[in-house]
Design an enzyme around this catalytic site. Sequence first.
Site, PDB file in Angstrom:
ATOM      1  N   GLN A 155       3.927   3.277  13.726  1.00  0.00           N
ATOM      2  CA  GLN A 155       4.019   4.509  12.705  1.00  0.00           C
ATOM      3  C   GLN A 155       2.760   5.045  12.953  1.00  0.00           C
ATOM      4  OE1 GLN A 155       3.624   1.232   9.483  1.00  0.00           O
ATOM      5  NE2 GLN A 155       2.415   3.184   8.487  1.00  0.00           N
ATOM      6  N   GLU A 188       1.461  -1.427  12.873  1.00  0.00           N
ATOM      7  CA  GLU A 188       1.542  -3.017  13.165  1.00  0.00           C
ATOM      8  C   GLU A 188       2.004  -3.647  14.341  1.00  0.00           C
ATOM      9  OE1 GLU A 188       2.333  -4.130   8.256  1.00  0.00           O
ATOM     10  OE2 GLU A 188       4.079  -3.712   9.623  1.00  0.00           O
ATOM     11  N   TRP A 225       0.899  -1.391   0.080  1.00  0.00           N
ATOM     12  CA  TRP A 225       0.059  -0.003  -0.126  1.00  0.00           C
ATOM     13  C   TRP A 225       0.815   1.156  -0.158  1.00  0.00           C
ATOM     14  CZ3 TRP A 225      -1.350   3.393   4.359  1.00  0.00           C
ATOM     15  CH2 TRP A 225      -0.563   3.287   5.580  1.00  0.00           C
ATOM     16  N   ASP A 226       2.199   1.201   0.137  1.00  0.00           N
ATOM     17  CA  ASP A 226       3.125   2.145   0.294  1.00  0.00           C
ATOM     18  C   ASP A 226       2.837   3.142  -0.995  1.00  0.00           C
ATOM     19  OD1 ASP A 226       3.639   0.076   1.997  1.00  0.00           O
ATOM     20  OD2 ASP A 226       5.992   0.425   1.922  1.00  0.00           O
TER      21      ASP A 226
END
Length: 758
Positions: free
Chosen positions: A590, A484, A355-356
């Site tokens: 993150q 995550e 998805w980056d």
Amino acid sequence: MKRIFEIDPWLITSHQLEVKDKRLQESITAIGNGYMGLRGNFEEGYSGDHLQGTYIAGTWFPDKTRVGWWKNGYPEYFGKVINAPSFIDIGITVNGVRVDLAKSKFRDFTLTLDMHQGLLRRSFVLEQETATVRFEFARFLSLRVRQAAFIQVTATVLSGNAAIKFDAGINGNVVNEDSNYDDHFWLPDATDATAGYIQMTTRPNPFKVPQFTVLVQQALRRDGVPIQGNVSSEPGRVNAQVTAKLAAGEQVTLEKDVVVVTSRDVAKDAQLVATQKLMQTAQAQSFRENLRSHEALWAQRWRGSDVTIDGDVAAQQGIRFNIAQMFMTYYGEDKRLNIGPKGFTGEKYGGATYWDTEAYVVPMYLAVTPPDVTHALLQYRHDQLPGAYHNAQQQGLAGALFPMVTFNGIECHNEWEITFEELHRNAAVAFAIYQYTAYTGDESYVNGPGLEVLVGIARFWADRVHFSQRKQMYMLHGVTGPNEYENNVNNNWYTNTMASWCLEYALQRLAKGNADVVAKLAVSDTEAAHWQDIIDRMYRPEDKQLGIFVQNDTFLDKDIRPASSIPADQRPINQHWSWDRILRSPFIKQADVLQGIYFLNDRFTQAEKERNFDFYEPLTVHESSLSASIHAILAAELGKSAKAVELYARTARLDLDNYNNDTDDGLHITSMSGGWLAIVQGFAGMRYNHDTLSFKPFLPDKWHSYSFKLNYRGRIIGVRIGKQAEFTLLDGPELDVMVFDQQVHLQEGVHDAQRIDI
């Protein structure tokens, strides 16, 4: 943080062979051209610890999924990039002794990656009792002939006499370091020593994934003159030996030209003819002439993308390193490709799409590359829409679920929290369509192919939510958000918020879409009403007392304490703590809530942004490469300039300074847009909401100025931020931009900068 290269605006240079950090040195000096890439391995070989890596775009292997307990819905295979035949090999012996910098005595070592043109150079002086020889290497992967690599080595005898033997070869008998039981993924088809080529095919697989065939050919020139040498071969390997006997003051230059073709582009039976034609093109110019053509194409790319920083050379080097590595990975030439998190720099993640791309790369590429480059990234997802429907069906759900990890649109990762739970990737794909439309003003994609993607995503979310009778609200249980370090949570704020936004955006675009496409999609009034009900009644955890959006239902029940409480010798925690301890901790890998605030920025008040930033940033360990840039942008917007600059350094120099102690296995390519985003969206405050380009710039304390260009709706705009903010329309029709609350008119043909005090 460890810095092993010198600070320079355009060069990545070291004068020391980093024996203990050889892998790190190899990662940082990796090069590519979008078609293939190489780690910074040594042509002559190296017997010490290192990671050999040659990668060809789009070639991969579907390995059997290995899990302890099989679950329904698991992907059938785990997709992995495979180490391709090594074509840089030029073994060297001097007076019968093999040159190996892990064993040989040498001095004056220099290793340099020139970011002007992706040229890797290396030199050292070999010291023997009978001779002293200076070796100089140079190599690049061509932008002019993307299937071609050019390698040059020059040996100059400084003292004594030297009998030098070069063994130039291609080695297809390679394995991945992460292979199971040293699996060989390539099987030899043809080997021809005289013609200097090998042809290899990936071994069969039971998953109906096409096998890949590559043909690699080499041709040699000695001092500019074609030479064959003494050739030999074995299955999957060819070699050509060239010898030279030199006295003091004499030198010899060996050039090795390589061409690589794959069955993605050329049928197996036609590869030899295609390779020979490409080789003729490559050899029509000398090494220097090929480099000049290559450098001209790099110069063209840099003209539209370079960011200049006056006053901070480390910051300057960081942003250019990021841009160079991204362009060496992808520049839109092949719509079948995307951008892997490691690009061509290592095995981990390599070659797969995450998805980056949509969340981090698209906003930068929109502004610094031609529009068709970003359009190709959108088209990539549309072309794989059938795979997204397959992924949803595997989970027993309607609509389209784009994969978290893929090569062909089919989910190919076997970790539970990724395959089943990181559903937020669907929202990033939809948001990329929104960003492309908002930035370019081009609605042709979103009203046609893009609408098919949006409706598929909306139908997935509408089926994946459930309705809580107790709260009379829609919820999403059993998910993993961008953070995550929490798995299988209920009502992740970011996921719920973005799912609702996807439904909202799909409804908006259906009202404007191409009539034929809308008719084909057949969204009934009942279905649309259901989507609207989900939008109206989506549950988003919130704590009124703290004034924050809550990361998930039970997050505030954790032992909330700042990341600064973690002992320094236990950082990064993902390399020191058990996974169980990490999941129970309050520490965030993150941006999660802040990621949603960044995406939907204009929907939140400054007070909401500040309360959430002040709560969550201290809990964040930034152990994802994707983290620092989002925090830098929001810190800049909130006037926290010192924090913004600190986090810019972390994202721009993440790999150069090895912040997370994990660059040895490859660079973090898809997060490399973070430095650009931090400067342009953060420090310069650039936004493009509601058909208006706007800026709220500030100048970091230690910087004298910074500047960049934007390719915006057919215009090239120059921006320079110093004591004043200067805006220049370099090309294209007149335009009004907003700077703070002031309208600035940029006029066609008037190249004097418009200046605003800041």
